[in-house]
Design an enzyme around this catalytic site. Structure first.
Site, PDB file in Angstrom:
ATOM      1  N   ARG A 123       1.310  -1.146  -0.022  1.00 22.05           N
ATOM      2  CA  ARG A 123       0.055  -0.117  -0.206  1.00 22.05           C
ATOM      3  C   ARG A 123       1.080   0.951   0.045  1.00 22.05           C
ATOM      4  NH1 ARG A 123      -1.779   0.205   6.345  1.00 22.05           N
ATOM      5  NH2 ARG A 123      -0.033   0.298   6.978  1.00 22.05           N
ATOM      6  N   CYS A 127       4.140   6.317  -7.197  1.00 22.57           N
ATOM      7  CA  CYS A 127       3.932   7.605  -7.855  1.00 22.57           C
ATOM      8  C   CYS A 127       3.397   8.979  -7.021  1.00 22.57           C
ATOM      9  CB  CYS A 127       4.218   7.590  -9.185  1.00 22.57           C
ATOM     10  SG  CYS A 127       4.348   9.197  -9.680  1.00 22.57           S
ATOM     11  N   GLU A 162      -0.803   7.465   6.359  1.00 25.64           N
ATOM     12  CA  GLU A 162       0.524   7.952   6.382  1.00 25.64           C
ATOM     13  C   GLU A 162       1.642   8.042   5.055  1.00 25.64           C
ATOM     14  OE1 GLU A 162       1.794   4.271   8.934  1.00 25.64           O
ATOM     15  OE2 GLU A 162       0.692   5.255  10.867  1.00 25.64           O
ATOM     16  N   CYS A 167       9.314   8.428  -4.901  1.00 22.34           N
ATOM     17  CA  CYS A 167       8.796   7.960  -5.836  1.00 22.34           C
ATOM     18  C   CYS A 167      10.215   7.745  -6.794  1.00 22.34           C
ATOM     19  CB  CYS A 167       7.676   7.723  -6.227  1.00 22.34           C
ATOM     20  SG  CYS A 167       7.838   6.985  -8.277  1.00 22.34           S
ATOM     21  N   CYS A 172       8.941  11.717 -11.656  1.00 27.14           N
ATOM     22  CA  CYS A 172       9.381  12.412 -10.920  1.00 27.14           C
ATOM     23  C   CYS A 172      10.779  13.246 -11.201  1.00 27.14           C
ATOM     24  CB  CYS A 172       9.903  11.252  -9.432  1.00 27.14           C
ATOM     25  SG  CYS A 172       8.157  10.996  -8.700  1.00 27.14           S
ATOM     26  N   GLU A 321      -3.968   7.252  15.691  1.00 28.85           N
ATOM     27  CA  GLU A 321      -4.254   5.152  15.851  1.00 28.85           C
ATOM     28  C   GLU A 321      -3.235   5.220  16.937  1.00 28.85           C
ATOM     29  OE1 GLU A 321      -2.784   3.263  13.054  1.00 28.85           O
ATOM     30  OE2 GLU A 321      -3.862   5.102  10.992  1.00 28.85           O
ATOM     31  N   GLU A 370      -2.782  -7.922   9.199  1.00 29.15           N
ATOM     32  CA  GLU A 370      -3.166  -7.243  10.647  1.00 29.15           C
ATOM     33  C   GLU A 370      -4.006  -8.284  10.847  1.00 29.15           C
ATOM     34  OE1 GLU A 370      -3.083  -3.315   8.804  1.00 29.15           O
ATOM     35  OE2 GLU A 370      -1.207  -2.816   9.405  1.00 29.15           O
ATOM     36  N   LYS A 371      -4.244  -9.878  10.561  1.00 27.16           N
ATOM     37  CA  LYS A 371      -5.285 -10.609  11.642  1.00 27.16           C
ATOM     38  C   LYS A 371      -5.161 -10.302  13.178  1.00 27.16           C
ATOM     39  CE  LYS A 371      -3.323 -14.226   9.686  1.00 27.16           C
ATOM     40  NZ  LYS A 371      -2.432 -14.140   9.392  1.00 27.16           N
ATOM     41  N   HIS A 373      -3.514  -7.978  14.607  1.00 28.11           N
ATOM     42  CA  HIS A 373      -2.546  -6.117  15.501  1.00 28.11           C
ATOM     43  C   HIS A 373      -4.003  -6.904  16.442  1.00 28.11           C
ATOM     44  CE1 HIS A 373      -2.476  -2.627  15.879  1.00 28.11           C
ATOM     45  NE2 HIS A 373      -1.201  -2.696  15.196  1.00 28.11           N
TER      46      HIS A 373
END
Ligand code: GLA
Ligand code: GLA
Length: 698
Positions: A123, A127, A162, A167, A172, A321, A370-371, A373
């Site tokens: 995730r 770019c 976040e 890139c 870029c 968070e 993240e199961k 977490h």
């Protein structure tokens, strides 16, 4: 007790005069389980949750194939939450993209520094320049704003998630060159001069020859690397502004925020903060680790909260968070938060100026990374868990803290922690390569104040110094324009400044100051000339020794990592000298009166006990305010927030055993126990008390 006050801020959510308690909620993962969604409604009530952050990674649920949109599930979710009294922070989904988009428009995929292009996956992998992606994000955000800009549940936008990374694709590179052309007035000679490119024959004849830093390419022009970091940070902010534009245009009354990551180095938060309405950050301290005391983790977390508070000092921030229990990323052990620590860490955020306690995540996902977490609701799916009970208990406490909403802190002390300075120090070749530890050094200066209940703003070097009695500038290696001048004026006008080894070596483009360090006119403020920097191996030790009870600072303090060899100018007092080596008896800690003020210089990295002794002196001499008297057992601290007429003292015990402290005269009301207290305050292991003087309770 308190000099200046501004009026209380409005609550984070318009019309919701409470501390916000909630977290990331992903109903898009459970759309085929209406039974579970119904349970969420019941459980949120039980947990005292009044907010949910929705849609953070929901692009696929919103646009399952190109140009085909599905909003019905989100309509239903918002209606359902609204009916249940849960306010929504609605996310823009740019933090992760559908696979169809990456296949159809590969320009959105990032290219790494080694020029290898990423595949679909992960995730935050977009770019920063891609015109397709920027348009696509605007389109999506426009649809969201048009559809939900008037929905009564929606109280805030959560922009992406976040932002981070970089890139190096051709788009870029071109954007970087355009950024450089602008900075250097389209004059390649100006760039060459500022970058000192005659070194190793690296002179450029055209902007088109410039490439971003690469492990197999240019890594040695430090000014290039510095400008690249500035560019990447700016490009993230530009990307974010592109996201915000349609939201503000269509739904101007809904505030925006984005969740950031403490002192994550990739984005200069001082540049980002002006474009958001509230500062929000995600806090994942390594509680209960095996390399520091628990209170030290608490102290370092406090420092990060104080960075975030200082970004918008008149507006409470958001703890967007934190985990209600464990994380699943800290190897080798993902420890559970011990009983009491969820309340302690939540109240700590409030104590430092947050008006929210939010979790990642409301419910554990059933599969994928993240199961395992931490979450408020476990796979067990009910409320009979330790973690749920602790969250619900904190929810109850937060419900009693409406009076805290919008209150402020007015520190008399500032510590400079500056992103650009960090970039320059990180790149610097020399000193103690892997032990330069800029951030940790700032935290080591901070810890005395934390122990004494003195509030601190952690600011950058461009901030105004005038509100403070004491400004501490650890390792201020880079002096950007006007900084030396403003520090000079600050001291001239009576301010107390503390500088250290490594001060004033380079300008904003990483060119060394000529004529001796610290440069740019700081030499007569500090009263010293730093001639050489000695670096020590990990086992090497020296010491600094104070004269007989000099300024109350008798004794000897261990030196490690770095020792600068300095000379004092006329009138500068030597408080301590080196104990050993060829610079034995040369100055190590100095005090220079300049104008109405004083500059202390600490020439070596020392154990924290030296900072404790020096700062205790300064606190006493300059009458710097300590909450509740400042005498606490180690690991106990107090932070205060001020309302229009009232003061709240947040007493926190960062120890796994009970502690007590003696309160100043008078009777206090404790919101944690809902009882009055006077004389001795007893704190449970990891316990908290939230006190107001009795006469101000209503
Ligand atoms: C080598 C190189 C020099 C210089 C030194 C630095 O000897 O030839 O140009 O880089 O290393 O130690
Ligand atoms: C970050 C992210 C969340 C989640 C947590 C896990 O803060 O924003 O989506 O991955 O980490 O700790």
């Amino acid at each position: 007790m308190q000099k200046k006050r501004v009026k209380k801020s409005a609550p984070v959510f318009n019309g919701v005069p409470h501390i916000i308690h909630g977290g990331d909620y992903n109903p898009d993962q459970w759309l085929d389980r209406p039974d579970i969604l119904a349970e969420d409604d019941r459980l949120m009530k039980l947990a005292g949750v009044n907010s949910a952050s929705i849609g953070i990674f929901a692009w696929m649920a919103l646009e399952p194939s190109e140009g085909v949109y599905r909003f019905e599930w989100l309509d239903k979710t918002l209606d359902r939450l609204y009916e249940n009294g849960v306010s929504v922070i609605l996310a823009t989904p740019s933090g992760a993209r559908p696979a169809w988009m990456d296949r159809n428009h590969p320009e959105v995929l990032r290219v790494n520094a080694d020029r290898v292009k990423n595949l679909h996956g992960f995730r935050h992998n977009h770019c920063l320049t891609s015109p397709y992606y920027r348009n696509k994000v605007r389109e999506m955000n426009t649809l969201l704003a048009e559809r939900y800009g008037n929905h009564p549940a929606v109280k805030m936008w959560h922009i992406s998630n976040e932002y981070g990374g970089e890139c190096h694709c051709e788009l870029c590179q071109e954007a970087f060159r355009a950024w450089l052309r602008k900075k250097y007035h389209n004059d390649i000679n100006e760039l060459n001069a500022q970058w000192w490119t005659r070194f190793w024959s690296h002179t450029f004849t055209s902007f088109d020859e410039i490439e971003s830093p690469a492990p197999q390419g240019e890594m040695h022009l430090h000014a290039l690397k510095l400008d690249w970091k500035r560019f990447v940070s700016d490009q993230h902010i530009d990307f974010m502004r592109n996201e915000i534009e349609p939201l503000k245009r269509i739904a101007p009354d809904i505030p925006v925020t984005t969740n950031t990551m403490g002192t994550y180095p990739g984005i200069d938060l001082w540049k980002l903060a002006p474009y958001i309405d509230r500062v929000a950050w995600d806090s994942y301290p390594k509680w209960h680790n095996d390399y520091q005391e628990f209170w030290e983790t608490g102290m370092q977390t406090a420092f990060l909260h104080d960075v975030n508070r200082a970004l918008k000092p008149d507006t409470p921030f958001m703890l967007m968070e934190n985990t209600p229990s464990l994380v699943n990323h800290h190897k080798p052990a993902n420890k559970l938060k011990r009983p009491g620590v969820n309340t302690l860490s939540g109240i700590q955020a409030i104590a430092h100026g947050s008006d929210t306690v939010q979790y990642f995540q409301w419910r554990k996902s059933r599969g994928s990374a993240e199961k395992f977490h931490g979450a408020v609701v476990d796979h067990a799916g009910h409320e009979n868990t330790r973690v749920f009970r602790e969250v619900a208990q904190l929810g109850k406490l937060l419900e009693r803290l409406d009076g805290v909403v919008g209150t402020h802190t007015y520190p008399e002390v500032a510590i400079i922690y500056d992103w650009e300075n960090r970039w320059a120090i990180d790149d610097l070749q020399g000193w103690t390569a892997d032990r330069k530890n800029y951030e940790e050094t700032c935290m080591n200066h901070y810890q005395t104040f934390w122990k004494r209940g003195v509030s601190v703003n952690v600011i950058n070097m461009d901030c105004d110094f005038t509100p403070y009695k004491l400004v501490i500038a650890p390792m201020l290696y880079m002096l950007k324009p006007t900084v030396a001048k403003r520090l000079r004026e600050f001291v001239e006008n009576g301010g107390i400044l503390v500088t250290t080894y490594g001060t004033g070596y380079v300008n904003e483009n990483d060119l060394c100051w000529l004529g001796g360090f610290p440069g740019d006119g700081l030499m007569d403020v500090t009263g010293i000339w730093a001639e050489e920097m000695d670096a020590l191996f990990p086992k090497d030790r020296n010491a600094v020794v104070f004269g007989e009870n000099f300024d109350g600072l008798a004794g000897s303090y261990e030196v490690f990592d770095m020792a600068e060899i300095i000379h004092v100018k006329d009138g500068c007092e030597v408080l301590a000298t080196y104990a050993d080596d060829f610079y034995k008896e040369m100055p190590a800690v100095t005090k220079n009166r300049f104008g109405q003020g004083i500059c202390y210089h600490i020439a070596a990295r020392t154990e924290n006990a030296l900072m404790d002794a020096l700062y205790d002196n300064i606190i006493a001499e300059h009458d710097i305010e300590m909450a509740l008297g400042g005498e606490f057992p180690l690991g106990v601290t107090v932070q205060q927030r001020y309302g229009d007429d009232e003061t709240y003292y947040f007493v926190m015990n960062f120890n796994d055993e009970s502690k007590q402290l003696i309160l100043p005269d008078g009777v206090f009301y404790d919101y944690a126990t809902e009882k009055e207290v006077s004389g001795i305050l007893k704190l449970e292991p990891y316990g908290v008390a939230i006190l107001t003087p009795k006469e101000q309770t209503v």
